[in-house]
Design an enzyme around this catalytic site. Structure first.
Site, PDB file in Angstrom:
ATOM      1  N   ASN A  11      90.000  -7.379 104.545  1.00 10.37           N
ATOM      2  CA  ASN A  11      89.633  -8.599 103.811  1.00 10.37           C
ATOM      3  C   ASN A  11      88.116  -8.664 103.737  1.00 10.37           C
ATOM      4  O   ASN A  11      87.449  -8.889 104.743  1.00 10.37           O
ATOM      5  CB  ASN A  11      90.189  -9.826 104.548  1.00 10.37           C
ATOM      6  CG  ASN A  11      89.706 -11.123 103.932  1.00 10.37           C
ATOM      7  OD1 ASN A  11      89.295 -11.160 102.772  1.00 10.37           O
ATOM      8  ND2 ASN A  11      89.765 -12.196 104.703  1.00 10.37           N
ATOM      9  N   LYS A  13      86.298 -10.854 102.155  1.00  4.02           N
ATOM     10  CA  LYS A  13      85.753 -12.208 102.012  1.00  4.02           C
ATOM     11  C   LYS A  13      84.738 -12.228 100.852  1.00  4.02           C
ATOM     12  O   LYS A  13      84.922 -11.524  99.882  1.00  4.02           O
ATOM     13  CB  LYS A  13      85.138 -12.685 103.324  1.00  4.02           C
ATOM     14  CG  LYS A  13      86.039 -12.396 104.524  1.00  4.02           C
ATOM     15  CD  LYS A  13      85.549 -13.030 105.783  1.00  4.02           C
ATOM     16  CE  LYS A  13      86.395 -12.527 106.957  1.00  4.02           C
ATOM     17  NZ  LYS A  13      86.619 -13.518 107.968  1.00  4.02           N
ATOM     18  N   HIS A 100      94.718 -18.068 104.368  1.00  2.79           N
ATOM     19  CA  HIS A 100      93.659 -17.652 105.306  1.00  2.79           C
ATOM     20  C   HIS A 100      92.970 -18.907 105.857  1.00  2.79           C
ATOM     21  O   HIS A 100      92.765 -19.873 105.123  1.00  2.79           O
ATOM     22  CB  HIS A 100      92.655 -16.743 104.592  1.00  2.79           C
ATOM     23  CG  HIS A 100      91.737 -16.063 105.546  1.00  2.79           C
ATOM     24  ND1 HIS A 100      90.681 -16.714 106.144  1.00  2.79           N
ATOM     25  CD2 HIS A 100      91.728 -14.800 106.043  1.00  2.79           C
ATOM     26  CE1 HIS A 100      90.070 -15.867 106.959  1.00  2.79           C
ATOM     27  NE2 HIS A 100      90.680 -14.704 106.924  1.00  2.79           N
ATOM     28  N   GLU A 102      90.005 -19.606 106.414  1.00  2.00           N
ATOM     29  CA  GLU A 102      88.802 -20.035 105.689  1.00  2.00           C
ATOM     30  C   GLU A 102      89.176 -20.825 104.431  1.00  2.00           C
ATOM     31  O   GLU A 102      88.447 -21.722 104.011  1.00  2.00           O
ATOM     32  CB  GLU A 102      87.941 -18.803 105.360  1.00  2.00           C
ATOM     33  CG  GLU A 102      87.277 -18.262 106.625  1.00  2.00           C
ATOM     34  CD  GLU A 102      86.972 -16.779 106.601  1.00  2.00           C
ATOM     35  OE1 GLU A 102      86.976 -16.172 105.509  1.00  2.00           O
ATOM     36  OE2 GLU A 102      86.740 -16.213 107.684  1.00  2.00           O
ATOM     37  N   GLU A 172      96.603 -15.021 113.005  1.00  2.00           N
ATOM     38  CA  GLU A 172      95.138 -15.036 113.088  1.00  2.00           C
ATOM     39  C   GLU A 172      94.678 -16.317 113.790  1.00  2.00           C
ATOM     40  O   GLU A 172      94.479 -17.350 113.117  1.00  2.00           O
ATOM     41  CB  GLU A 172      94.524 -14.993 111.685  1.00  2.00           C
ATOM     42  CG  GLU A 172      94.859 -13.754 110.894  1.00  2.00           C
ATOM     43  CD  GLU A 172      93.734 -13.372 109.941  1.00  2.00           C
ATOM     44  OE1 GLU A 172      93.320 -12.214 109.987  1.00  2.00           O
ATOM     45  OE2 GLU A 172      93.242 -14.238 109.191  1.00  2.00           O
ATOM     46  N   GLY A 178      86.040 -13.719 113.288  1.00  2.00           N
ATOM     47  CA  GLY A 178      84.588 -13.559 113.180  1.00  2.00           C
ATOM     48  C   GLY A 178      83.836 -13.927 114.446  1.00  2.00           C
ATOM     49  O   GLY A 178      82.606 -14.017 114.432  1.00  2.00           O
ATOM     50  N   SER A 217      88.701 -10.621 114.748  1.00  2.00           N
ATOM     51  CA  SER A 217      87.761  -9.748 115.479  1.00  2.00           C
ATOM     52  C   SER A 217      88.365  -8.394 115.843  1.00  2.00           C
ATOM     53  O   SER A 217      88.077  -7.835 116.906  1.00  2.00           O
ATOM     54  CB  SER A 217      87.227 -10.464 116.731  1.00  2.00           C
ATOM     55  OG  SER A 217      86.490 -11.607 116.339  1.00  2.00           O
TER      56      SER A 217
HETATM   57  C1  PEP Z   1      89.923 -12.089 108.492  1.00  2.00           C
HETATM   58  O1  PEP Z   1      89.115 -12.171 107.581  1.00  2.00           O
HETATM   59  O2  PEP Z   1      91.134 -12.288 108.274  1.00  2.00           O
HETATM   60  C2  PEP Z   1      89.452 -11.781 109.838  1.00  2.00           C
HETATM   61  C3  PEP Z   1      90.340 -11.649 110.788  1.00  2.00           C
HETATM   62  O3  PEP Z   1      88.110 -11.620 110.011  1.00  2.00           O
HETATM   63  P1  PEP Z   1      87.377 -10.855 111.236  1.00  2.00           P
HETATM   64  O4  PEP Z   1      88.084  -9.535 111.402  1.00  2.00           O
HETATM   65  O5  PEP Z   1      85.970 -10.705 110.804  1.00  2.00           O
HETATM   66  O6  PEP Z   1      87.553 -11.695 112.453  1.00  2.00           O
END
Ligand code: PEP
Length: 262
Positions: A11, A13, A100, A102, A172, A178, A217
Site C-alpha cells: 500500500n 498511500k 483502511h 487512514e 491492522e 506506521g 509496521s
Molecule cells: C498500511 O498502510 O496498511 C500499513 C500497515 O502501513 P505500515 O506498514 O507503514 O505500518
C-alpha cells in the site's frame, strides 16, 4: 499444500509520482521474469489512483495484481473527484483496499460506509482487502475483539457467502500502523485464528477461502515470523513497500508449502 494461496500486498498511500510508480513496477516485473518471484504467492500493488493505470500497464501479464487504495460508491455520474469500482477495474485494478484506518480516521468512513464500499467493489468484480483493527485505547480497554466484530458484521450483512472467497481480511491494529510497533507474532496468530473462527460461524464454508493478512509496521525482518504463524496468509505492507528492494526482499521470503516460512 497450504489451505490458501499466500498474499503480499503493498500500500503506497499518498506516495510516488506516476514516473516513480512506473519505475518501481518495472523493477518488480524484471524480478518476476528473471527469478519467478510471485509463482507461489499473490503479489498485489496499490498505487495512487493517478498511477494505477500506468502501473497496471507495466505489470500486465506479469501475474502481479494492482489494487485501488479506496473507492467511491456509484458507477459513473456527476460526482466530482470520485472514483468508482467500475472505473478502477477499467484502469486495470483487480483488487481494492476497503476500510483502511487512514480512510476511517481522516476521511470519516464509518463501519456502514466501509461495508457499502465492500459491496460495491464485489458487485464490480473486484477482490477486496478489508482492513479491520483496534485503536490503542480500545486495546487498553480490552475491546479489541468487540471492535473487530463491529467492523466485520456490517460487511457480512451486505455480502453473500460466495463473496468471501474473493475477500482478504487485513488485521491492522491502528496503533501498529506506521509506528514501528507490532503485536507479538503469537498475538497475530491468535488474532488470525479468532478471525477465521468468527468468519466460519458468520459466513459458512466459503470463509475457509478468505485470506487473513496482518498489517502494521511489517518489514523484511519481522515478516518471516508473522508469516510463520498458522492461519496468517500474508501481509499488507505500507512504508516498507515503498522501496522496491525491500518489497522484493519480502516477496523472496521462502514459504513452506504446508504453511509458515523456512
Ligand atoms: C498500511 O498502510 O496498511 C500499513 C500497515 O502501513 P505500515 O506498514 O507503514 O505500518
Amino acid at each position: 499444500m497450504r489451505a490458501r494461496r499466500p498474499m503480499l500486498a503493498a500500500n503506497w498511500k499518498m506516495y510516488k509520482s506516476v514516473a516513480e510508480s512506473q519505475a518501481w513496477a518495472e523493477q518488480l516485473k524484471a524480478a518476476v521474469v528473471e527469478e519467478g518471484i510471485g509463482a507461489d504467492r499473490d503479489l498485489i500493488v496499490a498505487p495512487t489512483h493517478l498511477a494505477l493505470w500506468a502501473v497496471a500497464t507495466v505489470l500486465a501479464d506479469s501475474g502481479v495484481a494492482v489494487a485501488g487504495q479506496t473507492l467511491d460508491l456509484g458507477v459513473e455520474g456527476a460526482l466530482t473527484g470520485a472514483v468508482s469500482a467500475y472505473l478502477l477495474r477499467q484502469a486495470g485494478a483487480s483488487w481494492v483496499l476497503v476500510g483502511h484506518s487512514e480512510r476511517r480516521q481522516h476521511f470519516g468512513e464509518d463501519d456502514a460506509l466501509v461495508a457499502e464500499k465492500a459491496k460495491a467493489a464485489r458487485h464490480a468484480g473486484l477482490g477486496v482487502i478489508l482492513c479491520v483493527g483496534e485503536t490503542e485505547a480500545e486495546r487498553a480497554a480490552g475491546a479489541t475483539w468487540s471492535r473487530l466484530t463491529q467492523q466485520l458484521e456490517p460487511v457480512v450483512a451486505r455480502l453473500s457467502p460466495a463473496d468471501w472467497a474473493a475477500m482478504a481480511v487485513a488485521y491492522e491494529p491502528v496503533w501498529a500502523i506506521g509506528s514501528g510497533r507490532t503485536p507479538s507474532p503469537e498475538e497475530i496468530g491468535e488474532a488470525a485464528a479468532g478471525l477465521r473462527q468468527w468468519l466460519a460461524a458468520a459466513v459458512g464454508p466459503t470463509a475457509e477461502a478468505t485470506r487473513i493478512l496482518y498489517g502494521g509496521s511489517v518489514n523484511e525482518q519481522n515478516l518471516p515470523e508473522f508469516w510463520r504463524q498458522p492461519g496468517v496468509d500474508g501481509a499488507l505492507v505500507g512504508g516498507a513497500s515503498l522501496a522496491v528492494e525491500r518489497f522484493l526482499a519480502m516477496a523472496r521470503i521462502p514459504l513452506v508449502p504446508g504453511g509458515g516460512t523456512q
